[in-house]
Design a protein around this motif. Structure first.
Motif, PDB file in Angstrom:
ATOM      1  N   THR A  20       0.856  -0.912  -0.193  1.00  0.00           N
ATOM      2  CA  THR A  20       0.113   0.446   0.012  1.00  0.00           C
ATOM      3  C   THR A  20       0.599   0.958   0.060  1.00  0.00           C
ATOM      4  OG1 THR A  20      -2.366   1.366   1.280  1.00  0.00           O
ATOM      5  CG2 THR A  20      -0.254  -0.340   2.657  1.00  0.00           C
ATOM      6  N   GLN A  21       0.149   2.297  -0.158  1.00  0.00           N
ATOM      7  CA  GLN A  21       1.278   3.525  -0.330  1.00  0.00           C
ATOM      8  C   GLN A  21       0.140   4.572   0.712  1.00  0.00           C
ATOM      9  OE1 GLN A  21       0.761   4.801  -4.418  1.00  0.00           O
ATOM     10  NE2 GLN A  21       2.717   4.096  -4.617  1.00  0.00           N
ATOM     11  N   ILE A  22       0.457   3.769   2.095  1.00  0.00           N
ATOM     12  CA  ILE A  22      -0.342   4.509   3.417  1.00  0.00           C
ATOM     13  C   ILE A  22       0.708   5.554   3.862  1.00  0.00           C
ATOM     14  CG2 ILE A  22      -0.299   2.953   4.228  1.00  0.00           C
ATOM     15  CD1 ILE A  22      -3.015   4.139   6.350  1.00  0.00           C
ATOM     16  N   GLY A  23      -0.022   7.108   3.890  1.00  0.00           N
ATOM     17  CA  GLY A  23       1.475   7.514   4.986  1.00  0.00           C
ATOM     18  C   GLY A  23       2.670   8.012   3.466  1.00  0.00           C
ATOM     19  N   GLY A  77      -6.810   2.669  -7.238  1.00  0.00           N
ATOM     20  CA  GLY A  77      -5.108   2.932  -6.982  1.00  0.00           C
ATOM     21  C   GLY A  77      -6.143   4.296  -5.851  1.00  0.00           C
ATOM     22  N   ILE A  78      -7.305   4.347  -6.175  1.00  0.00           N
ATOM     23  CA  ILE A  78      -7.989   4.506  -5.001  1.00  0.00           C
ATOM     24  C   ILE A  78      -8.533   4.114  -3.473  1.00  0.00           C
ATOM     25  CG2 ILE A  78     -10.585   5.862  -3.606  1.00  0.00           C
ATOM     26  CD1 ILE A  78     -10.927   6.716  -6.718  1.00  0.00           C
ATOM     27  N   HIS A  79      -8.744   3.018  -3.447  1.00  0.00           N
ATOM     28  CA  HIS A  79      -8.674   1.997  -2.077  1.00  0.00           C
ATOM     29  C   HIS A  79      -7.480   1.264  -1.754  1.00  0.00           C
ATOM     30  CE1 HIS A  79     -12.984   2.644  -2.315  1.00  0.00           C
ATOM     31  NE2 HIS A  79     -13.145   2.495  -3.650  1.00  0.00           N
ATOM     32  N   MET A  80      -6.732   1.584  -2.334  1.00  0.00           N
ATOM     33  CA  MET A  80      -5.390   1.220  -1.688  1.00  0.00           C
ATOM     34  C   MET A  80      -4.423   1.854  -0.247  1.00  0.00           C
ATOM     35  SD  MET A  80      -2.670   0.031  -4.385  1.00  0.00           S
ATOM     36  CE  MET A  80      -1.706   2.417  -5.297  1.00  0.00           C
ATOM     37  N   SER A  81      -5.177   3.082  -0.626  1.00  0.00           N
ATOM     38  CA  SER A  81      -4.398   4.116   0.062  1.00  0.00           C
ATOM     39  C   SER A  81      -5.832   4.731   1.358  1.00  0.00           C
ATOM     40  CB  SER A  81      -3.692   5.353  -0.041  1.00  0.00           C
ATOM     41  OG  SER A  81      -2.341   4.627  -1.160  1.00  0.00           O
ATOM     42  N   TYR A  82      -6.908   4.677   0.477  1.00  0.00           N
ATOM     43  CA  TYR A  82      -7.781   5.776   1.526  1.00  0.00           C
ATOM     44  C   TYR A  82      -8.986   4.803   2.285  1.00  0.00           C
ATOM     45  CZ  TYR A  82      -6.819   9.256  -2.162  1.00  0.00           C
ATOM     46  OH  TYR A  82      -5.715  10.187  -2.523  1.00  0.00           O
ATOM     47  N   ASN A  83      -8.095   3.536   1.982  1.00  0.00           N
ATOM     48  CA  ASN A  83      -9.178   2.836   2.935  1.00  0.00           C
ATOM     49  C   ASN A  83      -7.929   1.370   2.489  1.00  0.00           C
ATOM     50  OD1 ASN A  83     -12.359   3.278   3.159  1.00  0.00           O
ATOM     51  ND2 ASN A  83     -11.956   3.427   0.508  1.00  0.00           N
ATOM     52  N   ALA A  84      -7.818   1.357   3.448  1.00  0.00           N
ATOM     53  CA  ALA A  84      -6.212   0.056   3.210  1.00  0.00           C
ATOM     54  C   ALA A  84      -6.369  -0.506   4.019  1.00  0.00           C
ATOM     55  CB  ALA A  84      -4.676   0.517   3.408  1.00  0.00           C
ATOM     56  N   GLY A  85      -7.333  -0.068   5.289  1.00  0.00           N
ATOM     57  CA  GLY A  85      -7.688  -1.771   5.875  1.00  0.00           C
ATOM     58  C   GLY A  85      -8.713  -2.190   6.005  1.00  0.00           C
ATOM     59  N   MET A  86     -10.054  -1.349   5.552  1.00  0.00           N
ATOM     60  CA  MET A  86     -11.661  -1.829   4.930  1.00  0.00           C
ATOM     61  C   MET A  86     -11.210  -3.150   4.072  1.00  0.00           C
ATOM     62  SD  MET A  86     -14.440  -2.038   5.529  1.00  0.00           S
ATOM     63  CE  MET A  86     -15.197  -0.735   6.968  1.00  0.00           C
ATOM     64  N   ALA A 144      -7.161 -18.796  -3.997  1.00  0.00           N
ATOM     65  CA  ALA A 144      -7.614 -20.319  -3.915  1.00  0.00           C
ATOM     66  C   ALA A 144      -6.761 -20.970  -4.719  1.00  0.00           C
ATOM     67  CB  ALA A 144      -8.736 -20.314  -4.064  1.00  0.00           C
ATOM     68  N   ILE A 145      -6.826 -20.422  -5.864  1.00  0.00           N
ATOM     69  CA  ILE A 145      -5.688 -21.632  -6.604  1.00  0.00           C
ATOM     70  C   ILE A 145      -4.222 -21.651  -6.466  1.00  0.00           C
ATOM     71  CG2 ILE A 145      -4.627 -22.061  -9.121  1.00  0.00           C
ATOM     72  CD1 ILE A 145      -7.348 -20.496  -9.974  1.00  0.00           C
ATOM     73  N   LEU A 146      -3.853 -20.006  -6.147  1.00  0.00           N
ATOM     74  CA  LEU A 146      -2.275 -20.786  -6.110  1.00  0.00           C
ATOM     75  C   LEU A 146      -2.025 -21.127  -4.331  1.00  0.00           C
ATOM     76  CD1 LEU A 146      -1.506 -16.771  -7.112  1.00  0.00           C
ATOM     77  CD2 LEU A 146      -0.647 -18.889  -7.995  1.00  0.00           C
ATOM     78  N   THR A 147      -2.920 -20.635  -3.425  1.00  0.00           N
ATOM     79  CA  THR A 147      -3.200 -21.253  -1.765  1.00  0.00           C
ATOM     80  C   THR A 147      -2.877 -22.762  -2.221  1.00  0.00           C
ATOM     81  OG1 THR A 147      -3.692 -19.412  -1.420  1.00  0.00           O
ATOM     82  CG2 THR A 147      -3.191 -22.118   0.441  1.00  0.00           C
ATOM     83  N   ALA A 148      -4.161 -23.496  -2.353  1.00  0.00           N
ATOM     84  CA  ALA A 148      -3.713 -25.166  -3.195  1.00  0.00           C
ATOM     85  C   ALA A 148      -3.118 -25.211  -3.849  1.00  0.00           C
ATOM     86  CB  ALA A 148      -5.138 -25.102  -4.332  1.00  0.00           C
ATOM     87  N   ALA A 149      -2.215 -25.069  -4.554  1.00  0.00           N
ATOM     88  CA  ALA A 149      -1.204 -24.895  -5.316  1.00  0.00           C
ATOM     89  C   ALA A 149       0.636 -25.380  -4.195  1.00  0.00           C
ATOM     90  CB  ALA A 149      -0.470 -24.398  -6.836  1.00  0.00           C
ATOM     91  N   GLY A 150       0.450 -24.150  -3.158  1.00  0.00           N
ATOM     92  CA  GLY A 150       1.657 -24.403  -2.218  1.00  0.00           C
ATOM     93  C   GLY A 150       2.462 -23.045  -1.914  1.00  0.00           C
ATOM     94  N   VAL A 151       1.524 -22.007  -2.937  1.00  0.00           N
ATOM     95  CA  VAL A 151       2.516 -20.150  -2.657  1.00  0.00           C
ATOM     96  C   VAL A 151       1.281 -19.547  -2.297  1.00  0.00           C
ATOM     97  CG1 VAL A 151       2.591 -18.319  -4.095  1.00  0.00           C
ATOM     98  CG2 VAL A 151       2.234 -20.524  -5.620  1.00  0.00           C
ATOM     99  N   ARG A 152       2.817 -19.498  -1.524  1.00  0.00           N
ATOM    100  CA  ARG A 152       2.583 -17.768  -0.379  1.00  0.00           C
ATOM    101  C   ARG A 152       1.792 -17.008  -0.931  1.00  0.00           C
ATOM    102  NH1 ARG A 152       7.202 -17.312   4.416  1.00  0.00           N
ATOM    103  NH2 ARG A 152       5.747 -19.042   5.827  1.00  0.00           N
ATOM    104  N   ILE A 153       0.667 -16.732  -0.295  1.00  0.00           N
ATOM    105  CA  ILE A 153      -0.012 -15.187  -1.097  1.00  0.00           C
ATOM    106  C   ILE A 153      -0.305 -14.381   0.474  1.00  0.00           C
ATOM    107  CG2 ILE A 153      -1.028 -16.538  -2.826  1.00  0.00           C
ATOM    108  CD1 ILE A 153      -4.122 -15.923  -0.780  1.00  0.00           C
ATOM    109  N   ALA A 154      -0.219 -12.849  -0.255  1.00  0.00           N
ATOM    110  CA  ALA A 154      -0.922 -12.597   1.002  1.00  0.00           C
ATOM    111  C   ALA A 154      -1.500 -11.162   0.288  1.00  0.00           C
ATOM    112  CB  ALA A 154       0.879 -10.796   1.260  1.00  0.00           C
ATOM    113  N   PHE A 155      -2.151 -10.312   1.171  1.00  0.00           N
ATOM    114  CA  PHE A 155      -3.127  -9.687  -0.209  1.00  0.00           C
ATOM    115  C   PHE A 155      -2.461  -7.791   0.074  1.00  0.00           C
ATOM    116  CE2 PHE A 155      -6.735 -12.338   1.192  1.00  0.00           C
ATOM    117  CZ  PHE A 155      -6.199 -13.179   0.462  1.00  0.00           C
TER     118      PHE A 155
END
Length: 423
Positions: free
Chosen positions: A85-88, A327-336, A310-321
């Motif tokens: 994210t680009q919060i801050g 462009g808007i929500h990833m900073s303005y609503n980074a938690g929600m 779901a597909i990546l996790t089932a294959a054994g890939v470590r994922i994060a969100f």
């Protein structure tokens, strides 16, 4: 830690603890998601002291003198972490004096955003109120293809100083429209490969490793000044190379880099990563993705689908969100947006416990941070919820950062209180 446990057992307090640390906190009657299993610990008592979790015990008693928070059977999770994210760095995207996410200086491609992090941003308060206690803050493309600079980890504590750690990764961007002035993505990959080759030929891998030992961990926010130094640490295996890209063919190029140079790579974005899930798992490449992506925003994302996680996790890939909501929500609503996206991933086949991992322990592991669990010795970042944390209508009742209760009041709350009785 053993001294702390013994102290609680005796119901005593030492003068030193009273002077140097916040009072211990006991969260009782909690549905504690420790992240060590796929199910929570019921009716748990979580003891926090000196910035760490001391114990998580079913039916345990609160130590004498502790601040008691009764969870009343509600979920308690580790503090959430947004993986990108680009919060801050961005307050109002249309106002130039609140945008600090990129460098326009050709002389300094090793952009370090740490010096611009604004803990007083109203968006930081809002994210913390939504249960976010950490975030990976990444820079936007600089004037130096294909590098953006150096991401940092933020700790969303109260106050202006939210910098947690610098020297997290080297960050590059590959894809259509990313670097129009150098042409084809083939040239973008050529630039990246040449930079890696130069770093390898410089014979600096041993020097970087020795420097890392001397540093004992770099001072927060003291980033490097050019991409060459960062890439020498990538070659030495000290930090990963983060590549923001989406198209399957580009992701396959990234996989080739791990084989050719023996480096760690993290894919950020990865809208078409599901198409190469097995290859990513074999190469041990983690993916930080937006679970809300359900349609292409560019030709690079024509294969976007909400079953990606779901597909990546089932294959054994470590994922994060991360990069959640565009462009808007990833900073303005980074938690929600992070919580909503994780819930949507569950609705599209991702197991619930894996969705929680994707917003807690996985991003910390991917970016080399501390292990975010509710287990003895873990950092005391945790959230008491009034309901399912992956349900957008749920709220964070209590947010604890570094063992201290943090504010959950946002600017929106203050404005609502101010004008609630206005006529």
């Amino acid at each position: 830690m053993k001294r702390l446990i013994a102290m609680f057992a005796l119901g005593a307090a030492t003068p030193a603890l009273a002077q140097t640390a916040a009072p211990p906190i006991a969260i009782t009657h909690a549905e504690a998601w420790t992240m060590e299993s796929d199910t929570p610990v019921r009716d748990a008592t979580i003891i926090v002291a000196d910035g760490r979790i001391v114990s998580v015990t079913p039916g345990g008693a609160a130590p004498e003198g502790a601040t008691v928070i009764d969870a009343k059977g509600k979920p308690v999770t580790p503090g959430l972490m947004n993986g990108a994210t680009q919060i801050g760095l961005i307050e109002v995207s249309s106002s130039a004096d609140t945008r600090d996410q990129a460098s326009a200086d050709d002389r300094n491609p090793g952009f370090d955003p740490a010096r611009a992090l604004n803990g007083n941003s109203t968006l930081v308060d809002l994210a913390r109120a939504d249960g976010l206690t950490r975030a990976l803050i990444y820079p936007s493309p600089s004037r130096q293809p294909v590098f953006s600079g150096e991401p940092v980890i933020a700790r969303l504590r109260d106050g202006a100083d939210i910098l947690g750690r610098g020297d997290v990764a080297a960050y590059a961007v590959i894809g259509g429209g990313a670097w129009d002035r150098i042409g084809s993505r083939a040239q973008q990959w050529a630039v990246l490969r040449k930079a890696l080759t130069d770093a390898k030929r410089a014979g600096a891998a041993g020097e970087a490793a020795d420097a890392g030992k001397r540093r004992g961990g770099p001072p927060p926010g003291r980033g490097r000044h050019d991409e060459g130094e960062a890439l020498r640490d990538v070659i030495a295996g000290e930090i990963p190379l983060a590549i923001q890209t989406h198209r399957e063919t580009d992701i396959r190029q990234a996989i080739d880099l791990t084989r050719e140079f023996g480096i760690r790579v993290v894919i950020v974005g990865g809208a078409e990563a599901w198409r190469v899930a097995d290859a990513l798992a074999q190469a041990k490449i983690a993916v930080v993705l937006d679970p809300l992506t359900n349609m292409p925003e560019s030709f690079d994302q024509l294969g976007a689908r909400q079953t990606n996680a779901a597909i990546l996790t089932a294959a054994g890939v470590r994922i994060a969100f991360g990069m959640v909501g565009g462009g808007i929500h990833m900073s303005y609503n980074a938690g929600m947006a992070l919580r909503e996206g994780a819930g949507i991933a569950v609705a599209n086949g991702l197991p619930y416990a894996d969705a929680l991992r994707a917003v807690t322990i996985n991003p910390a592991a991917i970016w080399g941070g501390e292990r975010i669990t509710l287990t003895p010795g873990a950092p005391a970042d945790l959230v008491v919820w009034d309901g399912d944390p992956l349900e957008p209508s749920s709220i964070a009742l209590n947010v604890i950062v570094e063992g201290r209760t943090a504010s959950t009041r946002s600017r929106q709350d203050l404005l609502a209180e101010r004008y609630r009785d206005a006529r």
